[in-house]
Motif scaffolding. Structure first.
Motif, PDB file in Angstrom:
ATOM      1  N   ALA A  42     -68.596  74.705 -12.305  1.00  0.00           N
ATOM      2  CA  ALA A  42     -67.466  73.840 -11.985  1.00  0.00           C
ATOM      3  C   ALA A  42     -67.823  72.368 -12.143  1.00  0.00           C
ATOM      4  O   ALA A  42     -67.006  71.556 -12.613  1.00  0.00           O
ATOM      5  CB  ALA A  42     -66.994  74.118 -10.561  1.00  0.00           C
ATOM      6  N   ILE A  43     -69.036  72.002 -11.762  1.00  0.00           N
ATOM      7  CA  ILE A  43     -69.475  70.615 -11.926  1.00  0.00           C
ATOM      8  C   ILE A  43     -69.546  70.250 -13.401  1.00  0.00           C
ATOM      9  O   ILE A  43     -69.074  69.185 -13.826  1.00  0.00           O
ATOM     10  CB  ILE A  43     -70.845  70.415 -11.247  1.00  0.00           C
ATOM     11  CG1 ILE A  43     -70.703  70.534  -9.726  1.00  0.00           C
ATOM     12  CG2 ILE A  43     -71.439  69.060 -11.618  1.00  0.00           C
ATOM     13  CD1 ILE A  43     -72.026  70.487  -8.976  1.00  0.00           C
ATOM     14  N   VAL A  44     -70.117  71.135 -14.218  1.00  0.00           N
ATOM     15  CA  VAL A  44     -70.218  70.894 -15.662  1.00  0.00           C
ATOM     16  C   VAL A  44     -68.829  70.797 -16.294  1.00  0.00           C
ATOM     17  O   VAL A  44     -68.594  69.960 -17.189  1.00  0.00           O
ATOM     18  CB  VAL A  44     -71.040  72.013 -16.338  1.00  0.00           C
ATOM     19  CG1 VAL A  44     -70.982  71.879 -17.858  1.00  0.00           C
ATOM     20  CG2 VAL A  44     -72.485  71.973 -15.855  1.00  0.00           C
ATOM     21  N   ASP A  45     -67.888  71.621 -15.826  1.00  0.00           N
ATOM     22  CA  ASP A  45     -66.544  71.652 -16.400  1.00  0.00           C
ATOM     23  C   ASP A  45     -65.630  70.552 -15.870  1.00  0.00           C
ATOM     24  O   ASP A  45     -64.467  70.476 -16.271  1.00  0.00           O
ATOM     25  CB  ASP A  45     -65.889  73.013 -16.132  1.00  0.00           C
ATOM     26  CG  ASP A  45     -66.587  74.145 -16.883  1.00  0.00           C
ATOM     27  OD1 ASP A  45     -67.341  73.850 -17.830  1.00  0.00           O
ATOM     28  OD2 ASP A  45     -66.379  75.331 -16.517  1.00  0.00           O
ATOM     29  N   GLY A  46     -66.128  69.733 -14.947  1.00  0.00           N
ATOM     30  CA  GLY A  46     -65.328  68.617 -14.447  1.00  0.00           C
ATOM     31  C   GLY A  46     -64.261  68.993 -13.455  1.00  0.00           C
ATOM     32  O   GLY A  46     -63.249  68.288 -13.333  1.00  0.00           O
ATOM     33  N   MET A  47     -64.457  70.073 -12.712  1.00  0.00           N
ATOM     34  CA  MET A  47     -63.500  70.449 -11.679  1.00  0.00           C
ATOM     35  C   MET A  47     -63.606  69.491 -10.485  1.00  0.00           C
ATOM     36  O   MET A  47     -64.647  68.867 -10.270  1.00  0.00           O
ATOM     37  CB  MET A  47     -63.750  71.885 -11.219  1.00  0.00           C
ATOM     38  CG  MET A  47     -63.557  72.947 -12.299  1.00  0.00           C
ATOM     39  SD  MET A  47     -61.831  73.078 -12.834  1.00  0.00           S
ATOM     40  CE  MET A  47     -61.949  72.349 -14.467  1.00  0.00           C
ATOM     41  N   ASP A  48     -62.536  69.382  -9.713  1.00  0.00           N
ATOM     42  CA  ASP A  48     -62.530  68.513  -8.537  1.00  0.00           C
ATOM     43  C   ASP A  48     -62.773  69.282  -7.242  1.00  0.00           C
ATOM     44  O   ASP A  48     -63.437  68.775  -6.334  1.00  0.00           O
ATOM     45  CB  ASP A  48     -61.193  67.781  -8.423  1.00  0.00           C
ATOM     46  CG  ASP A  48     -60.963  66.837  -9.585  1.00  0.00           C
ATOM     47  OD1 ASP A  48     -61.836  65.980  -9.825  1.00  0.00           O
ATOM     48  OD2 ASP A  48     -59.928  66.961 -10.267  1.00  0.00           O
ATOM     49  N   ILE A  49     -62.203  70.483  -7.139  1.00  0.00           N
ATOM     50  CA  ILE A  49     -62.328  71.299  -5.932  1.00  0.00           C
ATOM     51  C   ILE A  49     -62.680  72.724  -6.340  1.00  0.00           C
ATOM     52  O   ILE A  49     -62.123  73.247  -7.308  1.00  0.00           O
ATOM     53  CB  ILE A  49     -61.019  71.297  -5.104  1.00  0.00           C
ATOM     54  CG1 ILE A  49     -60.662  69.874  -4.659  1.00  0.00           C
ATOM     55  CG2 ILE A  49     -61.142  72.215  -3.891  1.00  0.00           C
ATOM     56  CD1 ILE A  49     -59.312  69.775  -3.963  1.00  0.00           C
ATOM     57  N   VAL A  50     -63.598  73.346  -5.590  1.00  0.00           N
ATOM     58  CA  VAL A  50     -63.939  74.743  -5.833  1.00  0.00           C
ATOM     59  C   VAL A  50     -63.652  75.535  -4.564  1.00  0.00           C
ATOM     60  O   VAL A  50     -64.174  75.210  -3.489  1.00  0.00           O
ATOM     61  CB  VAL A  50     -65.413  74.928  -6.220  1.00  0.00           C
ATOM     62  CG1 VAL A  50     -65.674  76.391  -6.607  1.00  0.00           C
ATOM     63  CG2 VAL A  50     -65.800  74.007  -7.359  1.00  0.00           C
ATOM     64  N   VAL A  51     -62.824  76.554  -4.690  1.00  0.00           N
ATOM     65  CA  VAL A  51     -62.489  77.436  -3.572  1.00  0.00           C
ATOM     66  C   VAL A  51     -63.229  78.748  -3.769  1.00  0.00           C
ATOM     67  O   VAL A  51     -63.173  79.335  -4.849  1.00  0.00           O
ATOM     68  CB  VAL A  51     -60.972  77.695  -3.494  1.00  0.00           C
ATOM     69  CG1 VAL A  51     -60.647  78.560  -2.279  1.00  0.00           C
ATOM     70  CG2 VAL A  51     -60.203  76.385  -3.450  1.00  0.00           C
ATOM     71  N   LYS A  52     -63.925  79.192  -2.747  1.00  0.00           N
ATOM     72  CA  LYS A  52     -64.650  80.454  -2.825  1.00  0.00           C
ATOM     73  C   LYS A  52     -63.842  81.554  -2.136  1.00  0.00           C
ATOM     74  O   LYS A  52     -63.475  81.434  -0.957  1.00  0.00           O
ATOM     75  CB  LYS A  52     -66.027  80.316  -2.185  1.00  0.00           C
ATOM     76  CG  LYS A  52     -66.896  81.570  -2.281  1.00  0.00           C
ATOM     77  CD  LYS A  52     -66.867  82.327  -0.981  1.00  0.00           C
ATOM     78  CE  LYS A  52     -67.825  83.513  -0.987  1.00  0.00           C
ATOM     79  NZ  LYS A  52     -67.790  84.252   0.306  1.00  0.00           N
ATOM     80  N   ILE A  53     -63.526  82.614  -2.895  1.00  0.00           N
ATOM     81  CA  ILE A  53     -62.781  83.754  -2.380  1.00  0.00           C
ATOM     82  C   ILE A  53     -63.561  85.016  -2.716  1.00  0.00           C
ATOM     83  O   ILE A  53     -63.982  85.197  -3.867  1.00  0.00           O
ATOM     84  CB  ILE A  53     -61.362  83.829  -2.990  1.00  0.00           C
ATOM     85  CG1 ILE A  53     -60.569  82.565  -2.666  1.00  0.00           C
ATOM     86  CG2 ILE A  53     -60.624  85.062  -2.487  1.00  0.00           C
ATOM     87  CD1 ILE A  53     -59.174  82.544  -3.289  1.00  0.00           C
ATOM     88  N   ASP A  54     -63.748  85.892  -1.753  1.00  0.00           N
ATOM     89  CA  ASP A  54     -64.446  87.144  -2.015  1.00  0.00           C
ATOM     90  C   ASP A  54     -63.578  88.074  -2.856  1.00  0.00           C
ATOM     91  O   ASP A  54     -62.345  88.006  -2.810  1.00  0.00           O
ATOM     92  CB  ASP A  54     -64.821  87.846  -0.710  1.00  0.00           C
ATOM     93  CG  ASP A  54     -66.002  87.177  -0.023  1.00  0.00           C
ATOM     94  OD1 ASP A  54     -66.701  86.398  -0.706  1.00  0.00           O
ATOM     95  OD2 ASP A  54     -66.219  87.419   1.172  1.00  0.00           O
ATOM     96  N   GLY A  55     -64.236  88.952  -3.597  1.00  0.00           N
ATOM     97  CA  GLY A  55     -63.515  89.862  -4.479  1.00  0.00           C
ATOM     98  C   GLY A  55     -63.170  91.192  -3.853  1.00  0.00           C
ATOM     99  O   GLY A  55     -62.678  92.096  -4.549  1.00  0.00           O
ATOM    100  N   ASP A  56     -63.372  91.336  -2.519  1.00  0.00           N
ATOM    101  CA  ASP A  56     -63.140  92.628  -1.876  1.00  0.00           C
ATOM    102  C   ASP A  56     -61.763  92.764  -1.245  1.00  0.00           C
ATOM    103  O   ASP A  56     -61.485  93.743  -0.554  1.00  0.00           O
ATOM    104  CB  ASP A  56     -64.218  92.893  -0.820  1.00  0.00           C
ATOM    105  CG  ASP A  56     -64.276  91.794   0.245  1.00  0.00           C
ATOM    106  OD1 ASP A  56     -63.404  90.903   0.240  1.00  0.00           O
ATOM    107  OD2 ASP A  56     -65.206  91.824   1.072  1.00  0.00           O
ATOM    108  N   GLY A  57     -60.907  91.779  -1.443  1.00  0.00           N
ATOM    109  CA  GLY A  57     -59.546  91.866  -0.937  1.00  0.00           C
ATOM    110  C   GLY A  57     -59.370  91.474   0.512  1.00  0.00           C
ATOM    111  O   GLY A  57     -58.274  91.614   1.062  1.00  0.00           O
ATOM    112  N   GLN A  58     -60.408  90.959   1.156  1.00  0.00           N
ATOM    113  CA  GLN A  58     -60.314  90.588   2.565  1.00  0.00           C
ATOM    114  C   GLN A  58     -59.907  89.125   2.770  1.00  0.00           C
ATOM    115  O   GLN A  58     -59.794  88.681   3.904  1.00  0.00           O
ATOM    116  CB  GLN A  58     -61.647  90.862   3.269  1.00  0.00           C
ATOM    117  CG  GLN A  58     -62.014  92.336   3.300  1.00  0.00           C
ATOM    118  CD  GLN A  58     -63.264  92.617   4.117  1.00  0.00           C
ATOM    119  OE1 GLN A  58     -63.670  91.822   4.951  1.00  0.00           O
ATOM    120  NE2 GLN A  58     -63.890  93.761   3.877  1.00  0.00           N
ATOM    121  N   MET A  59     -59.721  88.389   1.688  1.00  0.00           N
ATOM    122  CA  MET A  59     -59.286  86.993   1.774  1.00  0.00           C
ATOM    123  C   MET A  59     -58.016  86.830   0.968  1.00  0.00           C
ATOM    124  O   MET A  59     -57.995  87.096  -0.236  1.00  0.00           O
ATOM    125  CB  MET A  59     -60.376  86.051   1.254  1.00  0.00           C
ATOM    126  CG  MET A  59     -61.662  86.106   2.053  1.00  0.00           C
ATOM    127  SD  MET A  59     -62.960  85.080   1.321  1.00  0.00           S
ATOM    128  CE  MET A  59     -64.304  85.417   2.471  1.00  0.00           C
TER     129      MET A  59
END
Length: 319
Positions: free
Chosen positions: A76-93
């Motif tokens: 994300a830093i290399v791609d110039g993103m401003d915000i990174v949201v972390k979401i789990d892939g197990d469906g609990q978020m």
């Protein structure tokens, strides 16, 4: 703001496509990180996903949830993103909550947001009692070690962070596994970043969590003590020497004097059978009482010293 989502993928084939499909149009890029998944989650996503925003990243060896998230952070830093949201892939978020996590950052009220399942009593109905107790204990330990006294639910992995703040963190040194979220809070406090809790409900899908409270509590206790000592030395002795530093040093010194003097005369009395005089008792008790008051004053100072001014606006201007 260019928003990215990081999804650590490890044995989440049943839910990950549903998680991706539920992510709203406000997100520009979705990083799905295959953390050396034995089920081949990266290949599975590439073969069955139709969302053009998805970019699959591969870790050649399993690095744990922290290592997978750091891989996405670096991209994300290399791609110039401003915000990174972390979401789990197990469906609990629930991805629908994403706007609530990025809003304080966009409004420059916070540098880092995290979920809090303890905010409302109704949010805890789906949480097993053992997990509820374990999270409460971990929250208390985190307050001491990380310094964010108003935050709860430190193991909650639903988070968002400004990439300008990410650049200030030693990503290579972050914990790679279950202590990752707590270690993030510790390092965020050392740079005085503002953390904001976002209320959310606890959700438990069919996937069984690998996080066993009975196993991690002893390990976490050791790591919390280590962070507490490091945070104190860095913030109150090396970076600055303020009134909180004075309270803590005098408090510890007076308590040590009282305990040492009182302990010596107690042992002497046990050996000789002679009771200590009232003056001796007072001379032992007085520095101990005053020392405890100084330590309470230091704790009060530390609680009131929580970062309140977001770093991201200033850091973004520098970039």
């Amino acid at each position: 703001m260019r928003i990215a989502v990081a999804i650590p993928c490890y044995k989440v084939l049943q839910h990950v496509l549903g998680v991706i499909s539920a992510i709203g149009p406000e997100v520009k890029v979705i990083y799905a990180v295959d953390d050396a998944c034995p089920d081949g989650s990266g290949r599975f996503i590439e073969e069955h996903n139709s969302d053009p925003r998805v970019r699959v990243l591969y870790n050649l060896e399993n690095r744990g949830v922290g290592g997978a998230v750091v891989t996405a952070y670096e991209a994300a830093i290399v791609d110039g993103m401003d915000i990174v949201v972390k979401i789990d892939g197990d469906g609990q978020m629930n991805p629908a909550l994403l706007p609530l996590f990025v809003r304080p950052i966009i409004r420059r009220q916070a540098d880092y947001t995290k979920g809090n399942r303890f905010y409302r009593p109704e949010s805890l109905r789906g949480m097993p009692s053992v997990r509820l107790f374990g999270n409460a204990v971990l929250s208390l330990m985190t307050k001491f070690s990380c310094g964010y006294w108003s935050s709860m639910d430190p193991t909650n992995g639903y988070t968002a962070i400004h990439t300008a703040v990410l650049r200030q963190l030693p990503l290579a040194k972050l914990e790679r596994r279950y202590f990752f979220e707590t270690d993030m809070l510790y390092h965020l406090n050392t740079i005085r970043a503002v953390v904001h809790d976002v209320p959310m409900d606890s959700v438990y899908a069919s996937e069984e969590s690998n996080l066993k409270i009975s196993k991690i509590l002893p390990e976490f206790l050791h790591k919390h003590i280590s962070r507490l000592i490091k945070r104190y030395v860095y913030l109150y002795l090396l970076r600055d020497f303020n009134i909180g530093s004075l309270y803590s040093v005098l408090g510890a010194l007076l308590c040590l004097i009282g305990i040492t003097f009182g302990g010596f005369h107690w042992l002497h009395g046990m050996a000789t059978g002679l009771p200590a005089s009232s003056g001796t008792v007072m001379f032992a008790a007085l520095p101990l009482i005053i020392g405890i008051q100084f330590l309470i004053a230091f704790l009060h100072y530390d609680v009131s010293n929580v970062p309140r001014e977001a770093l991201s606006p200033e850091l973004s201007d520098e970039d």
